[in-house]
Design a protein around this motif. Structure first.
Motif, PDB file in Angstrom:
ATOM      1  N   THR A 132      89.587  -6.353   1.467  1.00 33.42           N
ATOM      2  CA  THR A 132      88.250  -5.799   1.645  1.00 33.42           C
ATOM      3  C   THR A 132      87.698  -6.173   3.008  1.00 33.42           C
ATOM      4  OG1 THR A 132      87.226  -7.726   0.652  1.00 33.42           O
ATOM      5  CG2 THR A 132      87.739  -5.876  -0.815  1.00 33.42           C
ATOM      6  N   GLU A 133      86.870  -5.315   3.484  1.00 37.30           N
ATOM      7  CA  GLU A 133      86.290  -5.500   4.800  1.00 37.30           C
ATOM      8  C   GLU A 133      84.865  -4.957   4.748  1.00 37.30           C
ATOM      9  OE1 GLU A 133      88.251  -5.050   9.196  1.00 37.30           O
ATOM     10  OE2 GLU A 133      88.605  -3.498   7.723  1.00 37.30           O
ATOM     11  N   THR A 134      83.937  -5.728   5.228  1.00 33.66           N
ATOM     12  CA  THR A 134      82.542  -5.299   5.251  1.00 33.66           C
ATOM     13  C   THR A 134      82.098  -5.171   6.703  1.00 33.66           C
ATOM     14  OG1 THR A 134      82.071  -6.415   3.171  1.00 33.66           O
ATOM     15  CG2 THR A 134      80.197  -5.882   4.571  1.00 33.66           C
ATOM     16  N   SER A 150      87.975  -0.949   1.414  1.00 33.75           N
ATOM     17  CA  SER A 150      88.893  -1.634   0.517  1.00 33.75           C
ATOM     18  C   SER A 150      90.238  -0.940   0.645  1.00 33.75           C
ATOM     19  CB  SER A 150      88.383  -1.553  -0.923  1.00 33.75           C
ATOM     20  OG  SER A 150      89.343  -2.110  -1.792  1.00 33.75           O
ATOM     21  N   HIS A 197      81.665  -0.620   3.368  1.00 35.56           N
ATOM     22  CA  HIS A 197      82.677  -1.481   2.748  1.00 35.56           C
ATOM     23  C   HIS A 197      84.009  -0.731   2.722  1.00 35.56           C
ATOM     24  CE1 HIS A 197      79.588  -4.263   1.333  1.00 35.56           C
ATOM     25  NE2 HIS A 197      78.893  -3.204   0.942  1.00 35.56           N
TER      26      HIS A 197
END
Lengths: 159, 571
Positions: free
Chosen positions: B543-545, B522, B520
């Motif tokens: 955010t990026e997953t 952020s 994850h």
């Protein structure tokens, strides 16, 4: 700073590195001749200029604009955009920036890629704040025209 | 940009703003920023105003701030092994020599470098310029000694991974490079020349960074030993520098033997033993990855749209390949993968990803990029005929699994999992290094804190805190990246804007390679950078997953790494 300005305009690692290096070189040469009051502004200005030079030498592909400028039709969670789309959108804009007159290209680049306020741009380019605002408006209008955005919007409204 | 304040806005303004956002929110790879700063710093001899930020860089390349050529030079013998000449013979010939010495004089500035592969020593000095600079790297002590006349003291620091590559270059033959330094060769071409009746073999080289990145290495076919390396600028034809090689029987035994005044005191900055153990474990963890197929699926949560993209990475020994995939729903047309390409990964099916096209290919010696990259709205163009390979100017074969990041592969940023899980955190010039064996906020972990002055108008310091889990092979489980004014103590408060990386759902291969299934990210995003008005607004978080699915047992046929089209269009 200078790097971010060049990167946002060029989106290419090699070009960005070259543009930043050229900007620094030019800045140091200027420094040898005169006192630099605002290094940050100067470097961003020079980086933007060098980046625009490189954009003008680039060959851009022709892309289907309507597809690129349309909003996702489905809910966001089901209709994600991708990095590829972002890349193509950015390239389309860059091709248009390359066609702007010098002053408009500089003001537009410093405002959006350099994240400078109108006042900061005015100080850097030694013009008035009002002139910056007018030039920015002209640049946006010209970009919309170059990109055919009004036509796209009009066609979409009719359909 | 603000609709509420501008009554004459229409839909075309919204469309233009979308394009602006697309251009201004693309994030550069950290290494690209680093290289740009290094190149700029190279223009300012002695400048302290330009410090670096980003992943670790070669400590000896701190020379770039003083003498870019000296930095680029100290360099490479390489080589990939063209069978016609017998490069293994060249390697053996060089290895058989107790010492290799390179000397140069550029614009009146003389420097000398020594290497002893057997003694695990690399040394360098300048003569009457740059404050008389001396470096002695000792692989057996895992230490480097550095002295500048103006400082009047010797600094002893940890050798680190790049330093290790300097003193033991032959260990890296298996990676396709015969490194005599840390400058990577991104492409090479061999030819034979005759001069005054004598034949020579020459290799035209392209190094991965710097302006002086074009080289010609001349080798004597009789002795199999390199004779000289000529480096040239790619922007200025008049700029070149030549390094002449000799092979003496003796070399310097320590830093004093280089010419440092006897009795000069040593400032010992070696990290504690448990920190060295952690750093060694990180490098070892990266080395256990093996061959694989990896699916990377990225989801970026950002109003008003959610972006998704993905990659498939295949790695087999020195060869690797990266393709890109996209959600089926976004494709305007058919995107059929090449015949025989296995996309049976569960993650691909789960996310309804379809093959989109090819991005990068490494044949073990050279990395190529597709000059006609995949286009989401014209996938029908992405058949194999539309792939146009060209040598990737700043990417070296080992970059895929490097601890330093992913070079210039900005289109496949999240595929750089090795640098995220096992980054090279070795102490480097210009960075402070601190080791906390028991961080209060992460029980069971160890913490490595690094910081460096930033090249900002107002004095500021960039901080990187990496939390490593010894139970997972010292893999990173969390990283915090943040900047603070120079006068502010390095304390991470709840409201400090920072980029946070959380690596979760760790798994382990039979070979002992620990890897996360999810990372994850952020990142703080300023309103202006996000295309909105209100420059003074506090940054929000994006955010990026990223999900990673490895398959270590999948078949990896050689056809996956076929270079026929690459050699036709790119070489």
């Amino acid at each position: 700073m200078a790097f971010d300005t060049a990167w946002r305009l060029l989106g290419d690692a090699t070009d960005t590195e070259d543009a930043v290096q050229e900007a620094f070189l030019e800045a140091f040469r200027l420094h040898g001749r005169q006192r630099v009051r605002n290094w940050g502004g100067l470097l961003r200005h020079l980086a933007a200029r060098r980046a625009i030079d490189r954009l003008r030498r680039r060959k851009f592909p022709t892309l289907p604009l309507e597809a690129l400028t349309s909003e996702p039709a489905a809910p966001a969670s089901e209709q994600p955009e991708s990095v590829a789309v972002q890349h193509e959108l950015a390239e389309r804009l860059r091709s248009a920036i390359a066609k702007l007159p010098d002053r408009e290209a500089a003001v537009f680049s410093l405002h959006y890629a350099g994240e400078m306020s109108n006042g900061e741009i005015a100080e850097t380019l030694t013009i008035s704040t009002e002139a910056v605002a007018v030039t920015l408006h002209k640049a946006r209008s010209r970009l919309k025209e170059l990109l055919g955005l009004q036509k796209v919007v009009a066609r979409r409204s009719k359909s | 940009m603000n609709r509420d304040r501008d009554p004459i806005r229409d839909e075309s303004d919204d469309a233009l703003d979308r394009l602006i956002r697309a251009a201004t929110t693309q994030l550069p790879p950290i290494e690209v920023r680093q290289r740009a700063i290094d190149r700029a710093a190279a223009l300012t001899p002695g400048s302290q105003a330009l410090r670096r930020r980003g992943r670790g860089r070669s400590w000896f390349l701190a020379a770039a701030a003083v003498a870019p050529v000296a930095a680029a030079c100290v360099m490479v013998f390489l080589m990939p092994a063209p069978s016609s000449f017998g490069w293994e013979d060249v390697t053996k010939a060089v290895q058989s020599r107790p010492w290799i010495r390179a000397t140069t004089s550029w614009e009146g500035k003389k420097s000398t470098m020594w290497l002893s592969p057997r003694g695990q020593v690399w040394a360098f000095r300048t003569y009457n310029w740059d404050n008389n600079w001396f470096i002695f790297a000792d692989g057996r002590q895992q230490a480097r000694y550095e002295y500048r006349a103006k400082d009047q003291r010797i600094t002893k620091a940890f050798l680190g991974e790049e330093g290790q590559r300097l003193v033991a270059p032959v260990d890296y033959v298996s990676q396709g490079l015969w490194l005599f330094g840390t400058e990577r060769v991104v492409s090479q071409r061999r030819r034979e020349v005759t001069e005054a009746g004598k034949k020579w073999v020459e290799f035209d080289l392209v190094f991965w960074r710097g302006d002086m990145n074009l080289g010609t290495l001349r080798v004597d076919p009789e002795t199999r030993l390199p004779v000289y390396l000529l480096l040239r600028s790619r922007t200025d034809e008049t700029k070149s520098v030549r390094y002449d090689f000799t092979y003496p029987d003796d070399g310097p035994a320590d830093v004093y033997a280089l010419g440092v005044p006897a009795g000069t005191k040593i400032d010992d900055r070696m990290p504690p033993k448990d920190a060295q153990r952690a750093l060694d474990a990180i490098a070892a963890g990266r080395g256990r990855i093996g061959d694989f197929r990896l699916v990377v699926a990225t989801t970026q949560e950002q109003a008003p749209v959610q972006r998704q993209s993905g990659f498939i990475v295949w790695r087999k020994g020195d060869r690797w390949r990266i393709d890109t995939v996209a959600p089926v729903a976004r494709l305007h047309g058919a995107a059929k993968p090449p015949e025989g390409l296995d996309l049976g990964d569960p993650l691909v099916k789960q996310l309804q990803l379809a093959w989109l096209g090819r991005l990068y290919l490494c044949d073990g010696r050279t990395v190529y990029r597709n000059a006609n990259p995949p286009r989401l709205f014209e996938p029908e163009r992405q058949d194999s005929k539309s792939v146009t390979w060209e040598p990737a100017g700043h990417i070296a074969p080992r970059d895929l699994l490097s601890g330093e990041g992913f070079g210039a592969m900005q289109l496949a940023f999240h595929a750089r999992i090795a640098s995220l899980v096992y980054p090279d955190l070795s102490p480097v010039q210009g960075w402070s290094f601190e080791f906390d064996p028991r961080p209060a906020d992460a029980p069971g972990c160890v913490l490595i804190k690094r910081s460096a002055r930033l090249a900002t108008k107002e004095p500021a310091v960039g901080h990187e805190w990496h939390y490593l889990d010894p139970a997972k092979g010292y893999a990173v489980v969390r990283a915090e990246l943040f900047n603070l004014p120079a006068a502010v103590p390095a304390d991470l408060k709840a409201d400090t804007p920072r980029e946070t990386v959380r690596l979760e759902e760790y798994q382990k291969t039979p070979q002992g390679f620990w890897y996360p299934a999810v990372i994850h990210f952020s990142r703080p995003v300023t309103a202006a950078a996000d295309g909105k008005a209100g420059r003074e607004d506090r940054p929000s978080n994006r955010t990026e997953t990223v999900r990673y699915h490895f398959d270590f047992g999948v078949a990896l046929p050689d056809s996956l790494f076929a270079t026929e089209d690459a050699s036709k269009s790119g070489k």
